[in-house]
Write an enzyme that holds these catalytic residues in place. Structure first.
Site, short mmCIF file in Angstrom:
data_model
loop_
_atom_site.label_atom_id
_atom_site.label_comp_id
_atom_site.label_asym_id
_atom_site.label_seq_id
_atom_site.Cartn_x
_atom_site.Cartn_y
_atom_site.Cartn_z
N HIS A 50 3.68 -1.93 0.68
CA HIS A 50 4.65 -0.84 0.59
C HIS A 50 4.87 -0.15 1.93
CE1 HIS A 50 5.10 -1.13 -3.72
NE2 HIS A 50 3.80 -0.99 -3.91
N ARG A 75 -4.27 -4.93 2.78
CA ARG A 75 -3.62 -5.31 1.53
C ARG A 75 -2.40 -6.17 1.86
NH1 ARG A 75 -1.37 -1.40 -3.29
NH2 ARG A 75 0.12 -0.71 -1.69
N ASP A 89 -6.40 -15.30 9.65
CA ASP A 89 -6.44 -15.81 11.01
C ASP A 89 -6.27 -14.71 12.06
OD1 ASP A 89 -6.98 -18.40 10.27
OD2 ASP A 89 -4.94 -19.15 10.55
N GLU A 154 -3.64 -3.30 -11.90
CA GLU A 154 -2.68 -2.19 -11.94
C GLU A 154 -1.61 -2.35 -13.01
OE1 GLU A 154 -0.87 -1.87 -8.05
OE2 GLU A 154 -1.27 -3.98 -7.62
N ASP A 180 0.96 2.14 -10.53
CA ASP A 180 1.61 1.03 -11.22
C ASP A 180 1.10 0.88 -12.64
OD1 ASP A 180 3.62 -0.38 -9.54
OD2 ASP A 180 1.95 -0.48 -8.13
#
Length: 267
Positions: A50, A75, A89, A154, A180
């Site tokens: 987000h 996240r 990576d 969520e 959520d």
């Protein structure tokens, strides 16, 4: 010269004598990330779901926080094999995958962080910061020791499956998202509704029963404390952008006539 990576957040949680308090980093700024890294918090969450974060900005923030005694999680925007490979990576050791609703989806996330034959992570450590360009001895053989996967519960369906999700081998912990979750229950914007908090607590019990760590997002101090009292192992208690928004509003309210009419949201 051999290079030693930091302990994962899984290890930090296992060795902690108290719940760990963290902060969301949503601004995309490495300067803000470094300021927050030096604030004394236990952990930080770099958000790609987000927030205006891409691979380059995440890398810059990993660099910015690396010199401080704080655990940094990333996240990813989705349970996507390619994105998770790229973020790993970059050198992220702790990954949070959003919207995991079943044990099958959790297993897909585990496959994304593990090399074959146990997973599907692409092999590129010699080219990447993850193994410090092959300066971490035995990285390919011991990659599981250097990476911790957390998944996000969520939705109502995910709460009901929380125990099964947490029990998946390779899942280090579960992070519950009340916002959520509230929306999935038809209570959008009401993350402190009693039905939502009860669902969060059901998830807590299921995850702990599976022997895994559980965390939650709670910007309201009273709500955060209630979740800590209920056994949360790690809690997000604020966000960089929310702190800036509320504190800049407070400055304006103090010094600019009429500016206190601005309605800022809670955090």
């Amino acid at each position: 010269m051999p290079f030693r990576l930091n302990p994962t957040f899984r290890e930090v949680l296992s060795g902690a004598s108290r719940p760990l308090a963290g902060m969301w980093l949503c601004s995309g700024s490495p300067i803000v990330a470094e300021i927050c890294a030096g604030a004394g918090l236990d952990w930080l969450l770099l958000d790609m779901e987000h927030s205006p974060n891409g691979l380059e900005s995440v890398l810059a923030q990993l660099h910015a926080t690396s010199g401080y005694p704080v655990s940094t999680l990333v996240r990813v925007p989705a349970n996507d094999l390619v994105t998770i490979k790229q973020v790993l990576d970059l050198g992220a050791q702790n990954i949070l995958v959003p919207m995991v609703n079943s044990s099958d989806e959790a297993r897909l996330a585990v496959e994304a962080i593990r090399y074959p034959p146990r997973g599907r992570r692409g092999v590129g450590s010699a080219l990447a910061r993850s193994a410090r360009w092959n300066r971490v001895p035995g990285y390919l053989d011991n990659a599981d020791d250097h990476v911790a996967l957390f998944v996000q519960v969520e939705t109502s369906a995910a709460v009901e499956a929380a125990g099964q999700i947490a029990a998946v081998d390779g899942v280090a912990g579960v992070f519950v998202g009340p916002s959520d979750l509230a929306a999935s229950m038809g209570l959008i914007g009401q993350q402190t509704h009693p039905d939502v908090t009860q669902a969060v607590l059901r998830a807590f019990r299921a995850v702990h029963a599976a022997g895994k760590h559980v965390g939650v997002n709670a910007f309201d101090p009273a709500v955060a404390q209630s979740y800590l009292n209920a056994g949360a192992d790690f809690v997000l208690v604020g966000a960089d952008v929310a702190v800036l928004a509320r504190q800049s509003e407070a400055l304006a309210a103090r010094w600019i006539p009429g500016s206190d009419e601005v309605e800022g949201g809670s955090y």
